[in-house]
Design a protein around this motif. Structure first.
Motif, PDB file in Angstrom:
ATOM      1  N   ALA A 187      77.625   2.916 -28.436  1.00  0.00           N
ATOM      2  CA  ALA A 187      76.800   1.987 -29.202  1.00  0.00           C
ATOM      3  C   ALA A 187      76.488   2.518 -30.594  1.00  0.00           C
ATOM      4  N   GLY A 188      76.549   3.834 -30.765  1.00  0.00           N
ATOM      5  CA  GLY A 188      76.219   4.421 -32.061  1.00  0.00           C
ATOM      6  C   GLY A 188      74.740   4.403 -32.376  1.00  0.00           C
ATOM      7  N   ALA A 189      73.885   4.371 -31.341  1.00  0.00           N
ATOM      8  CA  ALA A 189      72.433   4.348 -31.554  1.00  0.00           C
ATOM      9  C   ALA A 189      71.749   5.076 -30.395  1.00  0.00           C
ATOM     10  N   PHE A 190      70.528   5.544 -30.645  1.00  0.00           N
ATOM     11  CA  PHE A 190      69.709   6.155 -29.606  1.00  0.00           C
ATOM     12  C   PHE A 190      68.423   5.341 -29.446  1.00  0.00           C
ATOM     13  N   GLY A 191      67.757   5.535 -28.306  1.00  0.00           N
ATOM     14  CA  GLY A 191      66.565   4.751 -28.019  1.00  0.00           C
ATOM     15  C   GLY A 191      65.351   5.600 -27.693  1.00  0.00           C
ATOM     16  N   LEU A 192      64.178   5.040 -27.956  1.00  0.00           N
ATOM     17  CA  LEU A 192      62.912   5.674 -27.607  1.00  0.00           C
ATOM     18  C   LEU A 192      61.931   4.580 -27.202  1.00  0.00           C
ATOM     19  N   VAL A 193      61.431   4.681 -25.980  1.00  0.00           N
ATOM     20  CA  VAL A 193      60.421   3.746 -25.486  1.00  0.00           C
ATOM     21  C   VAL A 193      59.102   4.497 -25.388  1.00  0.00           C
ATOM     22  N   VAL A 194      58.042   3.912 -25.920  1.00  0.00           N
ATOM     23  CA  VAL A 194      56.720   4.532 -25.903  1.00  0.00           C
ATOM     24  C   VAL A 194      55.786   3.652 -25.083  1.00  0.00           C
ATOM     25  N   ASP A 195      55.084   4.257 -24.124  1.00  0.00           N
ATOM     26  CA  ASP A 195      54.130   3.454 -23.358  1.00  0.00           C
ATOM     27  C   ASP A 195      52.696   3.971 -23.496  1.00  0.00           C
ATOM     28  N   ARG A 196      52.411   4.613 -24.626  1.00  0.00           N
ATOM     29  CA  ARG A 196      51.016   4.946 -24.943  1.00  0.00           C
ATOM     30  C   ARG A 196      50.298   3.710 -25.468  1.00  0.00           C
ATOM     31  N   PRO A 197      48.974   3.679 -25.361  1.00  0.00           N
ATOM     32  CA  PRO A 197      48.227   2.553 -25.937  1.00  0.00           C
ATOM     33  C   PRO A 197      48.487   2.439 -27.437  1.00  0.00           C
ATOM     34  N   ARG A 242      75.048  -1.062 -22.662  1.00  0.00           N
ATOM     35  CA  ARG A 242      75.462  -0.030 -23.630  1.00  0.00           C
ATOM     36  C   ARG A 242      74.844  -0.304 -25.000  1.00  0.00           C
ATOM     37  N   THR A 243      73.553  -0.612 -24.973  1.00  0.00           N
ATOM     38  CA  THR A 243      72.826  -0.834 -26.223  1.00  0.00           C
ATOM     39  C   THR A 243      72.604   0.471 -26.968  1.00  0.00           C
ATOM     40  N   VAL A 244      72.416   1.573 -26.232  1.00  0.00           N
ATOM     41  CA  VAL A 244      72.218   2.897 -26.821  1.00  0.00           C
ATOM     42  C   VAL A 244      73.120   3.900 -26.105  1.00  0.00           C
ATOM     43  N   ASP A 245      73.352   5.017 -26.766  1.00  0.00           N
ATOM     44  CA  ASP A 245      74.162   6.093 -26.174  1.00  0.00           C
ATOM     45  C   ASP A 245      73.315   7.131 -25.464  1.00  0.00           C
ATOM     46  N   GLY A 246      71.989   7.025 -25.572  1.00  0.00           N
ATOM     47  CA  GLY A 246      71.094   7.977 -24.934  1.00  0.00           C
ATOM     48  C   GLY A 246      69.665   7.690 -25.353  1.00  0.00           C
ATOM     49  N   VAL A 247      68.723   8.338 -24.672  1.00  0.00           N
ATOM     50  CA  VAL A 247      67.311   8.072 -24.954  1.00  0.00           C
ATOM     51  C   VAL A 247      66.514   9.369 -25.022  1.00  0.00           C
ATOM     52  N   PHE A 248      65.407   9.301 -25.754  1.00  0.00           N
ATOM     53  CA  PHE A 248      64.405  10.354 -25.749  1.00  0.00           C
ATOM     54  C   PHE A 248      63.349   9.988 -24.707  1.00  0.00           C
ATOM     55  N   LEU A 249      62.890  10.983 -23.966  1.00  0.00           N
ATOM     56  CA  LEU A 249      61.861  10.771 -22.948  1.00  0.00           C
ATOM     57  C   LEU A 249      60.614  11.531 -23.379  1.00  0.00           C
ATOM     58  N   MET A 250      59.537  10.791 -23.650  1.00  0.00           N
ATOM     59  CA  MET A 250      58.288  11.393 -24.116  1.00  0.00           C
ATOM     60  C   MET A 250      57.219  11.286 -23.049  1.00  0.00           C
ATOM     61  N   ASP A 251      56.167  12.069 -23.220  1.00  0.00           N
ATOM     62  CA  ASP A 251      54.977  11.985 -22.367  1.00  0.00           C
ATOM     63  C   ASP A 251      55.340  12.077 -20.892  1.00  0.00           C
ATOM     64  N   LEU A 252      56.036  13.160 -20.550  1.00  0.00           N
ATOM     65  CA  LEU A 252      56.427  13.386 -19.155  1.00  0.00           C
ATOM     66  C   LEU A 252      55.186  13.408 -18.272  1.00  0.00           C
ATOM     67  N   ARG A 253      55.266  12.721 -17.131  1.00  0.00           N
ATOM     68  CA  ARG A 253      54.131  12.658 -16.205  1.00  0.00           C
ATOM     69  C   ARG A 253      54.273  13.698 -15.106  1.00  0.00           C
ATOM     70  N   VAL A 254      53.168  13.945 -14.422  1.00  0.00           N
ATOM     71  CA  VAL A 254      53.182  14.927 -13.347  1.00  0.00           C
ATOM     72  C   VAL A 254      54.169  14.512 -12.271  1.00  0.00           C
ATOM     73  N   ASP A 255      54.186  13.242 -11.913  1.00  0.00           N
ATOM     74  CA  ASP A 255      55.154  12.709 -10.954  1.00  0.00           C
ATOM     75  C   ASP A 255      55.886  11.584 -11.668  1.00  0.00           C
TER      76      ASP A 255
END
Length: 341
Positions: free
Chosen positions: A56-66, A116-129
């Motif tokens: 896709a030539g792009a990367f993704g980041l989803v944020v679920d903070r307020p 195949r919208t993105v080639d990979g993603v960043f994962l932020m704010d890892l949770r305990v589980d």
């Protein structure tokens, strides 16, 4: 491609070879084709490229903070700037979106990878589980965790040593004579909050201090409320120093303490996590844990680019450790605790 071929007097196949950097045309012809393409304003089609090579030539980041905390928090904006600055080196776009919870984020990841919208993603704010880690492992979707190194499974991670940073702050405050130290944390379900809390409790116990953590949500309102709750204890039991898990809460905590009639640092010492301009704009300026957040984001972007290109996925990379930058908000513990107005 047909327009370029007509202008250059070559076949569409020759144009394809030239635009995609493949052999099959002479170097002078390639240069002529590229010059005409530039003149005509040609740009590659990401949709067509995804069909041909699966990228896709792009990367993704989803944020679920307020949303109300993101716009105010310098850490997130600096991290995003570091990521985008690195991706701009090869004009890779970043697809940024928000989700209202983790389940919605996981649905976005499934959809992105299926299309195949993105080639990979960043994962932020890892949770305990964290359910996102096993999902991305099952999908085989390239991903880099910003945080860790615990709980990342087989996913690569770029992380900062939060436990070492906590130890640095508690040791500094203990050396100044503080024996009752408070902490205003971020949400308890976040992995890095749990790491900091465990390190804070261990360091306080080891150094003979009483440590008390109150949970907040990174907003100024919650930071001020937690500060007032900590300072509501009787004079002999309330903390003489407070560590905040971000700069926004620290600034609000400083204001709340001063509104109660306490002098900083004569009556109360204050330390912020993640130094920013906010820490220098208040009086007194705040002592803070400082790290290069731009470099942190850039490191994560380089790692995701490597993983998406087929590099070995596992392994962690440690970013530079936070350093305690001392300013006017920390001082020796008061000989006698002042009453709260």
């Amino acid at each position: 491609m047909q327009d370029i071929a007509r202008r250059a007097g070559v076949t569409k196949a020759a144009v394809s070879f030239a635009l995609n950097g493949r052999p099959g045309v002479s170097e002078p012809t390639r240069r002529r084709i590229l010059a005409i393409a530039d003149e005509l304003g040609w740009q590659p089609s990401s949709a067509a490229r995804a069909l041909s090579d699966g990228r896709a030539g792009a990367f993704g980041l989803v944020v679920d903070r307020p949303a109300h905390t993101l716009g105010l928090e310098p850490f997130f904006m600096q991290l995003l700037s570091g990521i985008q600055g690195e991706l701009a080196r090869d004009t890779t776009p970043l697809l940024l979106t928000m989700a209202h919870d983790q389940q919605a984020e996981m649905e976005l990841h499934r959809g992105w990878w299926a299309r195949r919208t993105v080639d990979g993603v960043f994962l932020m704010d890892l949770r305990v589980d964290d359910a996102r880690v096993p999902l991305l492992e099952r999908l085989g979707m390239p991903a880099v965790v910003i945080g860790g190194p615990l709980g990342t499974g087989t996913l690569p991670a770029v992380w900062s040593d939060d436990a070492a940073a906590v130890n640095t702050v508690v040791r500094h405050l203990a050396e100044l004579g503080h024996r009752r130290i408070g902490r205003v944390s971020g949400p308890a379900h976040l992995r890095h909050t749990a790491v900091r809390t465990a390190a804070f409790d261990r360091a306080a116990l080891r150094l003979g201090c009483a440590g008390l953590t109150l949970e907040a949500d990174y907003s100024g309102e919650s930071g001020a409320a937690a500060t007032r709750a900590l300072l509501a204890a009787p004079p002999g039991e309330r903390p003489t120093a407070i560590l905040y898990d971000n700069d926004v809460m620290a600034v609000s905590g400083l204001t709340a303490a001063q509104a109660l009639g306490l002098r900083v640092p004569a009556d109360l010492s204050v330390v912020a996590w993640d130094d920013s301009a906010l820490c220098e704009l208040v009086g007194p300026p705040l002592s803070a844990l400082s790290r290069d957040i731009l470099a942190y984001g850039a490191q994560a972007a380089r790692r995701l680019r490597e993983v998406a290109a087929g590099a070995v996925a596992g392994g962690e990379q440690e970013a530079s450790r936070p350093e305690l930058r001392l300013r006017g908000s920390t001082g020796r513990a008061p000989a006698a605790v002042q009453p709260v107005r």
